[in-house]
Design a protein around this motif. Structure first.
Motif: not given
Length: 185
Positions: A4-6, A9-13, A29-39
């Motif tokens: 949702p930040f960047c 489409s590459d995220t890790k659970v 989840r964690s975004c592999l590009a910007c390293e932000q976390r979201f649920t």
């Protein structure tokens, strides 16, 4: 899943947990590009099979709208209707079926509505069950009175109620009418 930040489409659970008694899964989840976390939350999709054979997603607002008509002029708040909608959806999800017949949605509404407001219940039931005469209303009112009398008797046995006095049950069962005078004998 897009971040949702960047929007990558590459995220890790990172973590998955069952929520709402198994009706949903919460994933951290964690975004592999910007390293932000979201649920994210995954819900079982409920579909309603209509009488025509068409299928559509369950819509709580649509169910509440039908009940709102039955509650018109009654002391029922929007919060009460929201709670009823949640109870109906919980009942449908607890069935474990992903596709529910429209008839079963109506059945799921009747129970909570009966507890919420008996007049609204009678209005809704008259349409849902296609009452055709005053006798249909009388029969349903008779069932309501019987249930109320049984609840009063059970409360009397528990020591919380009228003590099993038949005059009290009669007065409760005939709301708005005077109880019959007691006869000695």
């Amino acid at each position: 899943m897009h971040c949702p930040f960047c929007r990558n489409s590459d995220t890790k659970v990172l973590d998955s947990r069952v929520a709402e008694d198994g009706a949903s899964i919460r994933r951290r989840r964690s975004c592999l590009a910007c390293e932000q976390r979201f649920t994210t939350v995954e819900l079982m999709q409920l579909s309603v099979l209509k009488r025509s054979g068409a299928s559509e997603p369950f819509n709580r607002a649509k169910a509440i709208a039908g009940v709102r008509k039955a509650c018109k002029g009654r002391p029922v708040s929007d919060d009460d209707l929201a709670c009823l909608g949640q109870a109906v959806e919980d009942t449908l999800r607890a069935s474990g079926s992903a596709e529910i017949k429209a008839h079963d949605v109506g059945l799921a509404i009747l129970g909570p509505l009966r507890q919420l407001d008996e007049v609204a219940y009678l209005r809704f039931a008259s349409v849902y069950r296609s009452f055709e005469s005053a006798a249909d209303f009388e029969a349903e009112i008779g069932l309501l009175r019987l249930d109320r009398a049984e609840a009063a008797a059970a409360a009397g046995e528990a020591g919380d109620g009228p003590g099993g006095d038949p005059r009290t049950v009669s007065a409760v069962g005939n709301a708005g009418q005077r109880p019959a005078p007691a006869t000695s004998g």
